[in-house]
Design a protein around this motif. Structure first.
Motif: not given
Length: 172
Positions: A161-172
């Motif tokens: 879950f945290k990886s998905a969150y950080l991926l989304a956060e860093n992709s913007i």
């Protein structure tokens, strides 16, 4: 160490005679006690297939699988021997379903699976710490799919879950 070359000579001398079975049996155990598990595993498997009606056939089939188990390295290394050991233990269980060693085989299989599970978990953690969040997410999800009852379940779900969150956060 002294017995090994003697048994190697005796195997060729006794080939095709009544003494060849016991000679090959002792030869396999000689390699086992010398801790050459790969060679011993091969020899035990060869014994079990060459002498299927022997009183030692079941024991040698088990020792064949057990040698591969002993040859399995720690989780951080290449696990091809572990996969081979899992396969050979399952073959033994399928060949001898009424053996007294079935419980021990199941215990060994559990230990080998735990080793593979730990390797997958550590690989996923490595991706996570390297900030490769897409790979970490995928690896944690695969771990949960491959090992649904893993002891790392809660931590893997959180890190996924945290990886998905950080991926989304860093992709913007």
């Amino acid at each position: 160490y002294k017995a090994l070359p003697l048994f190697e000579e005796l195997i060729t001398m006794f080939r095709g005679t009544k003494k060849s079975e016991m000679t090959y049996y002792y030869y396999a155990y000689t390699n086992y006690y010398l801790e050459d598990y790969e060679t011993a595993g091969y020899d035990f498997g060869n014994f079990a297939s060459s002498f299927p009606t022997s009183q030692y056939a079941e024991e040698c089939a088990y020792m064949h699988a057990y040698c591969y188990y002993l040859d399995s390295p720690e989780f951080a290394l290449d696990q091809s021997s572990t996969l081979k050991a899992l396969n050979e233990l399952q073959v033994f269980i399928d060949q001898f379903p009424h053996s007294t060693r079935i419980e021990e085989c199941n215990s060994l299989i559990d230990k080998l699976r735990y080793k593979l599970e730990t390797k997958d978990y550590e690989n996923a953690n490595l991706y996570y710490h390297m900030r490769e969040y897409k790979a970490a997410y995928t690896t944690f999800r695969n771990l949960l799919k491959d090992y649904p009852a893993t002891i790392y379940r809660e931590e893997s779900m959180f890190r996924s879950f945290k990886s998905a969150y950080l991926l989304a956060e860093n992709s913007i």
